[in-house]
Design a protein around this motif. Structure first.
Motif, PDB file in Angstrom:
ATOM      1  N   UNK A  46       0.819  -1.213   0.000  1.00  0.00           N
ATOM      2  CA  UNK A  46       0.000   0.000   0.000  1.00  0.00           C
ATOM      3  C   UNK A  46       0.853   1.264   0.000  1.00  0.00           C
ATOM      4  N   UNK A  47       1.965   1.242   0.746  1.00  0.00           N
ATOM      5  CA  UNK A  47       2.835   2.413   0.823  1.00  0.00           C
ATOM      6  C   UNK A  47       3.485   2.706  -0.521  1.00  0.00           C
ATOM      7  N   UNK A  48       4.016   1.684  -1.171  1.00  0.00           N
ATOM      8  CA  UNK A  48       4.759   1.875  -2.425  1.00  0.00           C
ATOM      9  C   UNK A  48       3.889   2.515  -3.513  1.00  0.00           C
ATOM     10  N   UNK A  49       2.706   1.975  -3.814  1.00  0.00           N
ATOM     11  CA  UNK A  49       1.911   2.640  -4.861  1.00  0.00           C
ATOM     12  C   UNK A  49       1.416   4.030  -4.464  1.00  0.00           C
ATOM     13  N   UNK A  50       1.149   4.250  -3.181  1.00  0.00           N
ATOM     14  CA  UNK A  50       0.709   5.579  -2.767  1.00  0.00           C
ATOM     15  C   UNK A  50       1.780   6.613  -3.082  1.00  0.00           C
ATOM     16  N   UNK A  51       3.030   6.337  -2.732  1.00  0.00           N
ATOM     17  CA  UNK A  51       4.122   7.264  -3.027  1.00  0.00           C
ATOM     18  C   UNK A  51       4.419   7.323  -4.519  1.00  0.00           C
ATOM     19  N   UNK A  52       4.300   6.194  -5.198  1.00  0.00           N
ATOM     20  CA  UNK A  52       4.568   6.171  -6.640  1.00  0.00           C
ATOM     21  C   UNK A  52       3.592   7.052  -7.407  1.00  0.00           C
ATOM     22  N   UNK A  53       2.342   7.153  -6.923  1.00  0.00           N
ATOM     23  CA  UNK A  53       1.334   7.964  -7.596  1.00  0.00           C
ATOM     24  C   UNK A  53       1.248   9.378  -7.022  1.00  0.00           C
ATOM     25  N   UNK A  54       2.070   9.688  -6.012  1.00  0.00           N
ATOM     26  CA  UNK A  54       2.080  11.036  -5.464  1.00  0.00           C
ATOM     27  C   UNK A  54       1.044  11.296  -4.402  1.00  0.00           C
ATOM     28  N   UNK A  55       0.526  10.237  -3.774  1.00  0.00           N
ATOM     29  CA  UNK A  55      -0.450  10.394  -2.713  1.00  0.00           C
ATOM     30  C   UNK A  55       0.197  10.626  -1.359  1.00  0.00           C
ATOM     31  N   UNK A  56      -0.609  10.592  -0.324  1.00  0.00           N
ATOM     32  CA  UNK A  56      -0.150  10.840   1.046  1.00  0.00           C
ATOM     33  C   UNK A  56      -0.261   9.561   1.869  1.00  0.00           C
ATOM     34  N   UNK A  57       0.802   9.213   2.595  1.00  0.00           N
ATOM     35  CA  UNK A  57       0.808   8.055   3.485  1.00  0.00           C
ATOM     36  C   UNK A  57       0.734   8.548   4.926  1.00  0.00           C
ATOM     37  N   UNK A  58      -0.299   8.133   5.632  1.00  0.00           N
ATOM     38  CA  UNK A  58      -0.448   8.433   7.057  1.00  0.00           C
ATOM     39  C   UNK A  58      -0.071   7.171   7.821  1.00  0.00           C
ATOM     40  N   UNK A  59       0.913   7.279   8.708  1.00  0.00           N
ATOM     41  CA  UNK A  59       1.440   6.103   9.395  1.00  0.00           C
ATOM     42  C   UNK A  59       1.119   6.139  10.884  1.00  0.00           C
ATOM     43  N   UNK A  60       0.629   5.019  11.396  1.00  0.00           N
ATOM     44  CA  UNK A  60       0.469   4.813  12.833  1.00  0.00           C
ATOM     45  C   UNK A  60       1.569   3.868  13.288  1.00  0.00           C
ATOM     46  N   UNK A  61       2.526   4.334  14.077  1.00  0.00           N
ATOM     47  CA  UNK A  61       3.584   3.425  14.548  1.00  0.00           C
ATOM     48  C   UNK A  61       3.049   2.249  15.358  1.00  0.00           C
ATOM     49  N   UNK A  62       1.914   2.468  16.036  1.00  0.00           N
ATOM     50  CA  UNK A  62       1.292   1.389  16.807  1.00  0.00           C
ATOM     51  C   UNK A  62      -0.212   1.470  16.629  1.00  0.00           C
ATOM     52  N   UNK A  63      -0.844   0.333  16.359  1.00  0.00           N
ATOM     53  CA  UNK A  63      -2.283   0.314  16.101  1.00  0.00           C
ATOM     54  C   UNK A  63      -3.077   0.463  17.392  1.00  0.00           C
ATOM     55  N   UNK A  64      -4.042   1.334  17.359  1.00  0.00           N
ATOM     56  CA  UNK A  64      -5.039   1.485  18.417  1.00  0.00           C
ATOM     57  C   UNK A  64      -6.358   1.791  17.710  1.00  0.00           C
ATOM     58  N   UNK A  65      -7.379   1.010  17.996  1.00  0.00           N
ATOM     59  CA  UNK A  65      -8.622   1.095  17.219  1.00  0.00           C
ATOM     60  C   UNK A  65      -9.260   2.479  17.302  1.00  0.00           C
ATOM     61  N   UNK A  66      -9.378   3.032  18.498  1.00  0.00           N
ATOM     62  CA  UNK A  66     -10.012   4.341  18.627  1.00  0.00           C
ATOM     63  C   UNK A  66      -9.180   5.424  17.946  1.00  0.00           C
ATOM     64  N   UNK A  67      -7.861   5.393  18.145  1.00  0.00           N
ATOM     65  CA  UNK A  67      -6.984   6.380  17.504  1.00  0.00           C
ATOM     66  C   UNK A  67      -7.059   6.261  15.985  1.00  0.00           C
ATOM     67  N   UNK A  68      -7.153   5.031  15.483  1.00  0.00           N
ATOM     68  CA  UNK A  68      -7.270   4.810  14.037  1.00  0.00           C
ATOM     69  C   UNK A  68      -8.506   5.539  13.504  1.00  0.00           C
ATOM     70  N   UNK A  69      -9.635   5.369  14.156  1.00  0.00           N
ATOM     71  CA  UNK A  69     -10.877   5.991  13.692  1.00  0.00           C
ATOM     72  C   UNK A  69     -10.783   7.513  13.747  1.00  0.00           C
ATOM     73  N   UNK A  70     -10.159   8.033  14.769  1.00  0.00           N
ATOM     74  CA  UNK A  70      -9.993   9.481  14.881  1.00  0.00           C
ATOM     75  C   UNK A  70      -9.116  10.032  13.756  1.00  0.00           C
TER      76      UNK A  70
END
Length: 530
Positions: free
Chosen positions: A235-259
């Motif tokens: 997912x990261x590679x094509x996003x950068x290849x097409x000039x999109x934005x990658x938002x990264x969560x270093x650690x998954x948390x369900x509530x933080x993900x939704x926010x």
């Protein structure tokens, strides 16, 4: 049995992925930096990095590696949580002509150093947590493998004092598509990790085919899985290849993900099944505005049909499940939103992918019969690093000498050409001469109202050779006993499928990308039921 891919309506890039000339990822990132310098490339927490800033940092990394003698094809090891510096080191290594060996921080200290040594790493980049783990274990990185900190350390900024000065530029490198892009080590859930060599050409194929999933310059992709995993990279590679934005969560948390998803107006995401499970279970899930989503993806572990149906019902946008291996070969895709009656399958072969089923003797099985899944496509690993024998074990050749990658999974195609998976061949239980697929039993167990999660494995039996047993995680607030759940289960299945034992556990052991570690469960049973 052979099943051809279904044609999929798409744009010309996706329909004709092999007709465009090869492009390498670092060059594509540089083009976006020139054309849209202020466009956001990466978001990590409160930190936002534009394409111009990312490209300049990648240049400095590449120039530093060349200064230190990195030659084309040589490897750089990197281990740590997701960060801007991690991405810059990855892209900078590629720009300098090298290949990246991303390592899992969840590995033991001995495994980490062992993988870096196996990769013949020119340099080892690690963050503070990994450095602390190595120190605590008393494990020392070889003296001829310099170590650089990814994160701030001793009052110095990330990558200091190693990083070249601002404005540094590397010597141009013309990347050959056959050169290694990355060396990804298998999770080790089936034994000693093996280094899977993937080429620039293989990644270019992934980039082109990503257009079919709507990757473009306006895409915002949210990832919450680690960067060492192919699950994340696809997912990261094509996003950068097409000039999109990658938002990264270093650690998954369900509530933080939704926010984050609501705040950043996320359009694409890649999650593993256990993450979907935790997100859909959040009581406030339906209160979040997720209308910006266009596509959601899932891979890496079994994704049960009921959970897919819940995602389709309550989460806007399409849902695609990918079935395949880091080694490449054949991939199946289930466009769940288009085929809601096929949620029990992993879909049809992707465009240009040839999927076949073979028996124990390596012969193709008849239509409708089950067999081991093997696949061939333009995206296949070069091989396992320094392990030609293991590479040969992973290959199958048809009658015309064409190379396929073996998956170790057992499945069959239904009448419409959708692949139904049973289990990994090694996980199949042979009890009294009968083949028992743990996934079948797990599907029944999950229907019990007290069962939140479960896993079935085979353990030795003096009477039957092997016998199935289960581990169950109960739903909060329910207190059904192990014996009661087992008795219920054994009244739902045939005599040969009955469980010999069932244990209640607080959680199932999983890898960092959500795969249940069944080898650990088998080892933990600790006895031979009769």
């Amino acid at each position: 049995m052979t099943v051809a891919a279904n044609p999929v309506a798409a744009n010309p890039v996706a329909e004709n992925p092999d007709t465009l000339p090869f492009r390498d990822l670092p060059s594509l990132v540089a083009e976006h930096a020139r054309a849209r310098p202020e466009a956001t490339a990466l978001v990590v927490g409160e930190r936002r990095v534009s394409y111009a800033q990312l490209d300049a940092l990648v240049d400095r990394v590449a120039a530093s590696l060349q200064r230190d003698g990195l030659a084309p094809g040589e490897r750089v090891a990197v281990c740590g949580s997701s960060s801007v510096e991690y991405v810059a080191v990855f892209l900078g290594t590629l720009r300098a002509g090298g290949a990246v060996a991303p390592l899992a921080p969840s590995s033991t200290a001995e495994q980490l150093v062992g993988m870096a040594v196996d990769a013949d790493a020119h340099r080892f980049f690690l963050d503070g947590d990994v450095a602390a783990a190595l120190a605590a274990a008393g494990v020392v990185v070889p003296a001829d493998m310099p170590v650089t900190r990814l994160a701030a350390h001793d009052g110095q900024p990330p990558l200091a004092p190693w990083l070249a000065a601002p404005g540094a530029r590397p010597a141009p490198v013309v990347i050959d598509p056959a050169w290694p892009f990355n060396l990804i080590y298998s999770s080790g859930t089936t034994g000693t990790p093996k280094g899977i060599v993937q080429s620039h050409g293989m990644r270019w194929g992934h980039i082109q085919r990503a257009a079919i999933s709507g990757y473009a310059a306006d895409v915002v992709t949210l990832i919450a899985t680690p960067l060492y995993s192919n699950t994340t990279l696809v997912s990261v590679i094509p996003t950068l290849a097409y000039g999109g934005c990658v938002v990264m969560m270093p650690k998954f948390d369900a509530l933080a993900y939704l926010q984050i998803a609501e705040r950043e107006r996320v359009t694409h995401t890649m999650l593993v099944p256990v993450q979907y499970q935790r997100l859909m279970a959040r009581p406030e899930f339906d209160r979040f505005d997720l209308s910006s989503f266009r596509m959601k993806f899932c891979t890496s572990a079994p994704f049960n049909a009921a959970l897919k149906a819940d995602v389709l019902k309550r989460w806007p946008g399409g849902l695609a499940e990918y079935y395949g291996m880091t080694e490449g070969g054949g991939t199946c895709v289930l466009q769940a939103h288009l085929f809601p009656d096929k949620l029990h399958t992993v879909g049809q072969p992707a465009e240009g992918h040839d999927i076949r089923l073979i028996d124990e003797q390596g012969r193709e099985v008849a239509k409708g019969e089950a067999g081991e899944v093997v696949g061939r496509s333009g995206a296949m690993m070069t091989g396992y690093h320094k392990q030609p024998a293991k590479t040969a074990e992973a290959e199958w050749f048809d009658g015309e000498g064409r190379r396929y990658i073996r998956t170790g999974d057992v499945g069959r195609f239904d009448e419409d050409g959708f692949l139904v998976l049973f289990d990994r061949r090694k996980d199949m239980v042979i009890s009294g001469g009968f083949n028992i697929y743990p996934s079948d039993l797990e599907g029944v167990l999950r229907k019990h109202p007290a069962v939140a999660d479960c896993a079935v494995v085979g353990v030795p039996s003096a009477e039957w050779g092997e016998t199935p047993v289960a581990y169950v995680v109960r739903r909060d607030g329910l207190h059904d006993s192990a014996e009661a759940i087992r008795d219920w289960m054994n009244h739902q299945v045939g005599k040969t499928q009955r469980l010999s034992g069932l244990r209640l556990v607080d959680e199932l052991p999983r890898s960092a990308i959500g795969k249940i570690l069944k080898r650990e469960l088998r080892d933990a049973w600790g006895q031979t039921p009769g």
